[in-house]
Design an enzyme around this catalytic site. Structure first.
Site, PDB file in Angstrom:
ATOM      1  N   ASP A  25     -63.712  51.472  14.264  1.00 58.78           N
ATOM      2  CA  ASP A  25     -64.989  51.828  15.259  1.00 58.78           C
ATOM      3  C   ASP A  25     -65.863  52.798  14.800  1.00 58.78           C
ATOM      4  OD1 ASP A  25     -64.627  51.358  18.701  1.00 58.78           O
ATOM      5  OD2 ASP A  25     -66.189  52.938  18.078  1.00 58.78           O
ATOM      6  N   ILE A  26     -67.053  52.630  15.142  1.00 58.60           N
ATOM      7  CA  ILE A  26     -68.095  53.748  14.654  1.00 58.60           C
ATOM      8  C   ILE A  26     -68.113  55.034  15.536  1.00 58.60           C
ATOM      9  CG2 ILE A  26     -70.201  52.911  16.056  1.00 58.60           C
ATOM     10  CD1 ILE A  26     -71.568  52.862  13.627  1.00 58.60           C
ATOM     11  N   ASN A  83     -61.094  45.437  26.842  1.00 60.48           N
ATOM     12  CA  ASN A  83     -61.907  45.271  27.951  1.00 60.48           C
ATOM     13  C   ASN A  83     -62.764  44.079  28.410  1.00 60.48           C
ATOM     14  OD1 ASN A  83     -61.384  48.291  28.497  1.00 60.48           O
ATOM     15  ND2 ASN A  83     -62.974  48.850  26.942  1.00 60.48           N
ATOM     16  N   GLN A  88     -66.482  47.290  29.284  1.00 59.12           N
ATOM     17  CA  GLN A  88     -66.996  46.439  28.137  1.00 59.12           C
ATOM     18  C   GLN A  88     -68.434  46.668  27.590  1.00 59.12           C
ATOM     19  OE1 GLN A  88     -66.575  42.088  28.267  1.00 59.12           O
ATOM     20  NE2 GLN A  88     -66.365  42.003  26.097  1.00 59.12           N
ATOM     21  N   HIS A 128     -62.822  41.705  21.669  1.00 55.44           N
ATOM     22  CA  HIS A 128     -62.074  42.834  20.799  1.00 55.44           C
ATOM     23  C   HIS A 128     -60.911  43.248  21.516  1.00 55.44           C
ATOM     24  CE1 HIS A 128     -65.454  44.800  23.028  1.00 55.44           C
ATOM     25  NE2 HIS A 128     -64.759  45.872  22.609  1.00 55.44           N
ATOM     26  N   PHE A 129     -60.016  43.874  20.573  1.00 53.99           N
ATOM     27  CA  PHE A 129     -59.053  44.684  20.983  1.00 53.99           C
ATOM     28  C   PHE A 129     -59.415  46.195  20.126  1.00 53.99           C
ATOM     29  CE2 PHE A 129     -55.717  41.918  22.999  1.00 53.99           C
ATOM     30  CZ  PHE A 129     -56.244  40.743  22.718  1.00 53.99           C
TER      31      PHE A 129
HETATM   32  P1  5GP Z   1     -65.780  48.267  24.468  1.00 51.94           P
HETATM   33  O1  5GP Z   1     -66.141  49.283  25.314  1.00 51.94           O
HETATM   34  O2  5GP Z   1     -66.858  47.230  24.526  1.00 51.94           O
HETATM   35  O3  5GP Z   1     -64.712  47.712  24.613  1.00 51.94           O
HETATM   36  O4  5GP Z   1     -66.025  49.013  23.163  1.00 51.94           O
HETATM   37  C1  5GP Z   1     -67.102  48.726  21.970  1.00 51.94           C
HETATM   38  C2  5GP Z   1     -66.701  49.499  21.039  1.00 51.94           C
HETATM   39  O5  5GP Z   1     -67.440  49.071  19.694  1.00 51.94           O
HETATM   40  C3  5GP Z   1     -67.035  50.868  21.070  1.00 51.94           C
HETATM   41  O6  5GP Z   1     -65.662  51.705  20.913  1.00 51.94           O
HETATM   42  C4  5GP Z   1     -68.036  51.366  20.038  1.00 51.94           C
HETATM   43  O7  5GP Z   1     -67.795  52.621  19.384  1.00 51.94           O
HETATM   44  C5  5GP Z   1     -67.949  50.008  18.930  1.00 51.94           C
HETATM   45  N1  5GP Z   1     -69.168  49.630  18.391  1.00 51.94           N
HETATM   46  C6  5GP Z   1     -70.226  49.653  18.864  1.00 51.94           C
HETATM   47  N2  5GP Z   1     -71.336  49.265  18.055  1.00 51.94           N
HETATM   48  C7  5GP Z   1     -70.669  49.340  16.600  1.00 51.94           C
HETATM   49  C8  5GP Z   1     -70.923  49.047  15.470  1.00 51.94           C
HETATM   50  O8  5GP Z   1     -72.141  48.884  15.031  1.00 51.94           O
HETATM   51  N3  5GP Z   1     -70.051  49.319  14.377  1.00 51.94           N
HETATM   52  C9  5GP Z   1     -68.700  49.572  14.820  1.00 51.94           C
HETATM   53  N4  5GP Z   1     -67.899  49.754  13.704  1.00 51.94           N
HETATM   54  N5  5GP Z   1     -68.468  49.743  15.950  1.00 51.94           N
HETATM   55  C10 5GP Z   1     -69.349  49.650  17.082  1.00 51.94           C
END
Ligand code: 5GP
Length: 141
Positions: free
Chosen positions: A33-34, A89, A96, A102-103
Site C-alpha cells: 500500500d502506498i 471495505n 472504500q 481488495h483486501f
Molecule cells: P480502501 O479505503 O479503498 O479500502 O483502500 C484503498 C487503499 O489503496 C488505500 O490504503 C490507499 O493508500 C491505497 N492506494 C491508493 N492508490 C494507490 C496507488 O496508486 N498505489 C498503491 N500501492 N496503493 C494505493
C-alpha cells in the site's frame, strides 16, 4: 454498483502505474500500500474488475481465499509482527476509496496499524430470529 468504473488499480494491474508487487497469479495481485498504516501494509486485489466483494465470481473469490493466509504468513515473517488485521471495505460509506475489490493486510505494532471503532449493540432475540430467517432465505435465492 454492478458495473465497475476503471480505477487506479486497473493501471497498476496493467503496469501503467508502478507498484511494489509481492505476489501474482492468474486471478490475484498483491502489492505494498502506498499509504501504509504500518510497515508491511499489503493490498491483495482481484484481477477480475469488480467493485465490491459480493460481485466477485466464485473463481476469483476462491483464488483470493486460497492465497490470503499465505500472504499473511509472509507479511508476518517479513515484518516480525505477531498481530495483524485483514480489512476489506465495500462502498464509500464503509470507507472504500478505490472501487476495485481488495483486501488489506495490516500488521499491528502497538498503536501502529489499524484503529478499529466497534460500537457494539445488543442482539435482541426477536431481531436475531427475523434476520436469521431473512438471510437463510436470501441464501436460497
Ligand atoms: P480502501 O479505503 O479503498 O479500502 O483502500 C484503498 C487503499 O489503496 C488505500 O490504503 C490507499 O493508500 C491505497 N492506494 C491508493 N492508490 C494507490 C496507488 O496508486 N498505489 C498503491 N500501492 N496503493 C494505493
Amino acid at each position: 454498483m454492478s458495473d465497475h468504473q476503471p480505477t487506479i488499480f486497473d493501471k497498476i494491474l496493467s503496469g501503467e502505474i508502478p507498484s511494489w508487487k509481492v505476489y501474482e497469479d492468474d486471478h490475484v495481485f498483491a502489492f505494498l500500500d502506498i499509504g501504509p498504516l504500518s510497515d508491511g501494509h499489503t493490498l491483495v486485489i482481484s484481477k477480475e474488475r469488480k467493485a465490491q466483494l459480493h460481485q466477485l465470481s466464485d473463481e476469483s473469490a476462491a483464488a483470493i481465499g486460497r492465497v490470503l493466509p499465505r500472504l499473511c504468513r509472509a507479511v508476518l515473517r517479513a515484518t516480525g509482527a505477531t498481530a495483524y488485521n485483514v480489512l476489506q471495505n465495500n462502498g464509500a460509506e464503509a470507507h472504500q476509496a478505490v472501487h476495485h475489490v481488495h483486501f488489506h493486510i495490516i500488521p499491528k505494532f502497538g498503536s501502529e496499524g489499524l484503529g478499529v471503532g466497534w460500537p457494539a449493540k445488543r442482539l435482541a432475540d426477536s431481531t436475531a430470529r427475523e434476520l436469521q430467517e431473512k438471510i437463510k432465505k436470501a441464501l436460497e435465492g
